[in-house]
Design a protein around this motif. Structure first.
Motif, PDB file in Angstrom:
ATOM      1  N   PRO A 118       0.961  -1.265  -0.111  1.00  0.00           N
ATOM      2  CA  PRO A 118      -0.012   0.032  -0.128  1.00  0.00           C
ATOM      3  C   PRO A 118       0.753   1.163   0.125  1.00  0.00           C
ATOM      4  N   LYS A 119       0.420   2.124  -0.757  1.00  0.00           N
ATOM      5  CA  LYS A 119       1.212   3.577  -0.864  1.00  0.00           C
ATOM      6  C   LYS A 119       2.576   3.319  -1.575  1.00  0.00           C
ATOM      7  N   SER A 120       2.992   2.391  -2.109  1.00  0.00           N
ATOM      8  CA  SER A 120       4.097   2.136  -2.726  1.00  0.00           C
ATOM      9  C   SER A 120       4.191   2.753  -4.174  1.00  0.00           C
ATOM     10  N   ASN A 121       5.141   3.048  -4.800  1.00  0.00           N
ATOM     11  CA  ASN A 121       5.344   3.652  -6.170  1.00  0.00           C
ATOM     12  C   ASN A 121       4.631   2.540  -6.865  1.00  0.00           C
ATOM     13  N   ALA A 122       4.535   1.281  -6.886  1.00  0.00           N
ATOM     14  CA  ALA A 122       4.034   0.419  -7.742  1.00  0.00           C
ATOM     15  C   ALA A 122       2.539   0.470  -7.723  1.00  0.00           C
ATOM     16  N   GLU A 123       1.855   0.689  -6.588  1.00  0.00           N
ATOM     17  CA  GLU A 123       0.542   0.932  -6.140  1.00  0.00           C
ATOM     18  C   GLU A 123       0.041   2.374  -6.945  1.00  0.00           C
ATOM     19  N   LYS A 124       0.903   3.377  -6.689  1.00  0.00           N
ATOM     20  CA  LYS A 124       0.651   4.635  -7.256  1.00  0.00           C
ATOM     21  C   LYS A 124       0.593   4.500  -8.798  1.00  0.00           C
ATOM     22  N   VAL A 125       1.394   3.729  -9.490  1.00  0.00           N
ATOM     23  CA  VAL A 125       1.398   3.679 -10.959  1.00  0.00           C
ATOM     24  C   VAL A 125       0.112   2.942 -11.410  1.00  0.00           C
ATOM     25  N   GLY A 126      -0.650   1.790 -10.568  1.00  0.00           N
ATOM     26  CA  GLY A 126      -1.596   0.887 -10.877  1.00  0.00           C
ATOM     27  C   GLY A 126      -1.375  -0.417 -11.041  1.00  0.00           C
ATOM     28  N   PHE A 127      -0.227  -0.746 -10.505  1.00  0.00           N
ATOM     29  CA  PHE A 127       0.059  -2.528 -10.574  1.00  0.00           C
ATOM     30  C   PHE A 127      -0.798  -2.745  -9.327  1.00  0.00           C
ATOM     31  N   GLN A 128      -1.357  -4.085  -9.704  1.00  0.00           N
ATOM     32  CA  GLN A 128      -2.087  -4.881  -8.668  1.00  0.00           C
ATOM     33  C   GLN A 128      -1.587  -6.288  -8.589  1.00  0.00           C
ATOM     34  N   ALA A 129      -1.921  -6.876  -7.197  1.00  0.00           N
ATOM     35  CA  ALA A 129      -1.598  -8.259  -7.362  1.00  0.00           C
ATOM     36  C   ALA A 129      -2.199  -9.237  -8.406  1.00  0.00           C
TER      37      ALA A 129
END
Length: 79
Positions: free
Chosen positions: A22-33
């Motif tokens: 949560p709140k990581s750069n990956a999440e901000k870009v839009g990546f999902q599990a």
């Protein structure tokens, strides 16, 4: 088991993103599990070495990352 959990096609290839902080750069870009990274620019992704190669090749440039999400290809642009 992962195939069922993330509803992946049997012929999936690439690198599976199993978790996104949560709140990581990956999440901000839009990546999902459950996303599968299949290509970065012109480098097909089959293992982590391919990811390292692509990131070195396109260092400090914006990169197009192609992801398979539930059978659909999604394009992300990352730096």
């Amino acid at each position: 088991q992962l195939q069922k959990q993330f509803r992946l096609p049997a012929d999936s290839s690439g690198i599976l993103i199993s978790d996104v902080e949560p709140k990581s750069n990956a999440e901000k870009v839009g990546f999902q599990a459950g996303d599968i990274i299949v290509q970065i620019e012109d480098v097909e992704i089959k293992n982590f070495t391919n990811i390292e190669t692509a990131l070195k090749k396109y260092n400090k440039k914006y990169k197009r990352v192609y992801v398979n999400r539930y059978g659909q290809t999604i394009l992300f642009v990352i730096q």
